[in-house]
Design an enzyme around this catalytic site. Structure first.
Site, PDB file in Angstrom:
ATOM      1  N   ASP A   1       3.992   2.446  -8.748  1.00 58.35           N
ATOM      2  CA  ASP A   1       5.259   3.304  -8.839  1.00 58.35           C
ATOM      3  C   ASP A   1       5.465   3.341  -7.305  1.00 58.35           C
ATOM      4  O   ASP A   1       5.038   3.307  -6.396  1.00 58.35           O
ATOM      5  CB  ASP A   1       4.674   4.815  -9.200  1.00 58.35           C
ATOM      6  CG  ASP A   1       3.620   5.151  -8.325  1.00 58.35           C
ATOM      7  OD1 ASP A   1       3.419   6.033  -7.350  1.00 58.35           O
ATOM      8  OD2 ASP A   1       2.373   4.987  -8.905  1.00 58.35           O
TER       9      ASP A   1
ATOM     10  N   GLU B   1       3.203  18.132  -7.172  1.00 61.47           N
ATOM     11  CA  GLU B   1       2.054  18.003  -6.255  1.00 61.47           C
ATOM     12  C   GLU B   1       1.793  19.139  -5.177  1.00 61.47           C
ATOM     13  O   GLU B   1       2.943  20.134  -5.367  1.00 61.47           O
ATOM     14  CB  GLU B   1       2.238  16.615  -5.360  1.00 61.47           C
ATOM     15  CG  GLU B   1       2.519  15.301  -5.978  1.00 61.47           C
ATOM     16  CD  GLU B   1       2.655  14.344  -5.182  1.00 61.47           C
ATOM     17  OE1 GLU B   1       2.366  14.415  -3.822  1.00 61.47           O
ATOM     18  OE2 GLU B   1       3.279  13.280  -5.466  1.00 61.47           O
TER      19      GLU B   1
END
Length: 281
Positions: free
Chosen positions: A88, A176
């Site tokens: 990613d 996150e």
């Protein structure tokens, strides 16, 4: 009498000097021994380090994992460029040589950062998505979730910039700790659920949920374990979800190295029976 006294005094003086000389000699000998011992110790440490590094280079990643577990070093960063299935990327990888990346037969999927929050667009998204697809890679896009914007605002940002006909993979939400500071567990879960439902209505499939190991277990588990989970844990030990359920993709290092990307890149692998077909759009 006076001469004899002088002779005696001279003998005593010479004797004292001799004793002092012996003591000084012993101290010098001990000092030299200590220096030699320290030198040998340093040499042994250097040799041990060199041997250990050589051993790590010779061991397979799997053996290295077991070794780290035995010495209780499971949570130390584990960097390897083997046994991965995808990567990613975002603007942080800079300019990527996608034709070279595409030659890596281990890469089955690539997730590319598209958007963040209400209005931010990754500055390399358009270049990355078009060039990666042109090189023949299977790609998907992800949105970085921020708790200070509504689910609807974030969804609209993603939809405006992510073209459905360029997507091979289900969309991904990156949630996150850094994007959610100050938000309660209940607030995060409510907003994330709304965004998931909006993406499902748009794409016909539920998005992949990416998060950090400890943050996910603290804020999102077990309520979101029913979705496909992409978990980051930079360790020799796989993450374990709190409650019933298992993760599907494991991001095991953020410091991987592959040809075509100059710096470090996240390396990801399928786990727990997951395969490419499970994340295909």
């Amino acid at each position: 009498m006076e001469g004899k006294e002088k002779d005696k005094e001279t003998k005593r003086t010479n004797g004292t000097r001799a004793k002092k000389g012996k003591k000084s000699s012993k101290k010098s000998s001990r000092s030299k021994s200590r220096k030699k011992w320290k030198t040998r110790k340093i040499i042994n440490i250097v040799v041990s380090v060199i041997f250990f590094l050589a051993l790590l280079g010779w061991l397979s990643p799997a053996t290295f994992n077991k070794l780290k577990s035995l010495v209780g070093a499971d949570d130390l960063p584990f960097v390897t460029s083997s046994d991965y299935h995808g990567i990613d990327v975002s603007k942080h990888q800079g300019k990527i040589d996608w034709p070279t990346v595409a030659k890596d037969k281990d890469i089955q999927f690539v997730y590319i950062k598209a958007t963040e929050g209400r209005a931010l667009i990754d500055k390399r998204y358009r270049t990355n998505i078009s060039q990666a697809r042109k090189a023949g890679l299977k790609v998907g896009s992800y949105h970085f979730f921020t708790s200070n914007r509504t689910a609807r605002e974030q969804f609209e940002n993603f939809r405006r910039n992510v073209r459905r006909n360029e997507q091979d993979l289900i969309p991904m939400i990156d949630i996150e700790e850094s994007g959610c500071r100050g938000a309660s567990r209940a607030q995060l879960q409510k907003s994330l659920s709304e965004l998931i439902d909006l993406m499902y209505a748009e794409y016909g499939k539920y998005p992949l949920i990416y998060s950090q190991y400890r943050f996910y277990n603290e804020k999102l588990a077990p309520e979101f374990n029913k979705y496909f989970i992409f978990m980051a844990r930079y360790s020799a030990s796989e993450p374990v979800l709190r409650g019933v359920g298992k993760h599907n993709i494991w991001q095991y290092t953020e410091k991987g190295k592959i040809k075509g990307i100059k710096g470090h890149v996240d390396l990801d692998r399928f786990v727990n029976g997951t395969s490419f077909k499970d994340i295909k759009l």
